[in-house]
Design an enzyme around this catalytic site. Sequence first.
Site, PDB file in Angstrom:
ATOM      1  N   GLU A  19       0.881  -1.173   0.000  1.00 48.65           N
ATOM      2  CA  GLU A  19       0.000   0.000   0.000  1.00 48.65           C
ATOM      3  C   GLU A  19       0.910   1.213   0.000  1.00 48.65           C
ATOM      4  O   GLU A  19       1.687   1.389   0.942  1.00 48.65           O
ATOM      5  CB  GLU A  19      -0.857   0.036   1.272  1.00 48.65           C
ATOM      6  CG  GLU A  19      -2.164  -0.666   1.149  1.00 48.65           C
ATOM      7  CD  GLU A  19      -3.043  -0.434   2.376  1.00 48.65           C
ATOM      8  OE1 GLU A  19      -4.180  -0.887   2.326  1.00 48.65           O
ATOM      9  OE2 GLU A  19      -2.598   0.182   3.367  1.00 48.65           O
ATOM     10  N   ASP A  49      -5.616   9.570   9.708  1.00 53.52           N
ATOM     11  CA  ASP A  49      -4.331   9.029  10.119  1.00 53.52           C
ATOM     12  C   ASP A  49      -3.902   9.554  11.476  1.00 53.52           C
ATOM     13  O   ASP A  49      -4.129  10.711  11.814  1.00 53.52           O
ATOM     14  CB  ASP A  49      -3.259   9.374   9.072  1.00 53.52           C
ATOM     15  CG  ASP A  49      -3.499   8.635   7.767  1.00 53.52           C
ATOM     16  OD1 ASP A  49      -3.571   7.404   7.824  1.00 53.52           O
ATOM     17  OD2 ASP A  49      -3.650   9.281   6.720  1.00 53.52           O
TER      18      ASP A  49
END
Length: 267
Positions: free
Chosen positions: A49, A60
Amino acid sequence: MSRLATRFEQLKSQQRKALVSYVMAGDPQPQVSVPLLHKMVEAGVDVIELGLPFSDPMADGPVIALAAERALAAGTNTLDALNMVKEFRQNDSETPVVLMGYLNPVEVIGYEKFVSHAKACGVDGVLLVDLPPEEAKEFDVVLKQHDMDQIFLLAPTSTDQRIEHVVKQASGFIYYVSLKGVTGAATLDVTEAAERIAKIKTKTSVPVGVGFGISDAASAKAMGQVADAVIVGSAFVKPFATLAIDQAVEQTVNKVKELRAALDELV
């Protein structure tokens, strides 16, 4: 068959679990990314990824958000990340690469231009964190025209309706977020994750990977028992915040080996 489907089929036939690694493109310097990806694959990563650096990464935690800051400060943009995949493909035509990022930079480039360029560079799928399946139809059409997979997130808080949407549209794999919160958070509830993943798997044959909060052999092994793939990000990105580049690369590669060995104990 797509690279993702091929890789998951191979692993299934070997009764092995996929190790999916998240790396931020261009962190801490653009020239570090491609050699790092090759070393991680050599050490046991099955699917990459590649994070697209973005200035407002709301899903995040601090580790990945700081990685995005470092990458942006080093001058990395979305097109640079695609070109890293192109360079990676010169020596690796088999390892699937999924881009993970946010909708805004993709919209700025335009769906068709972004997807066609990503495909030409050797990208296999895209996960846009802030594009829910209900709003992803247009993007999905463009991806399918280019034989690319759209990866979606499901979480402990996902409604039955959201799960239905995702299993209808998802291809490649489904990313189950094992924690209520941001990436790199601390506590894992394996029992809850096992129940939720079992429920998802009754509705689809698409592999289910689990991520957020997996950072060591014990958590990788626990989640590997209930999912088709274990997805790790913060544990691979963290060393680059404090260590010299060579040391950080070494620590990240050693972490890959540790997690790969733990998953292979499940065979």
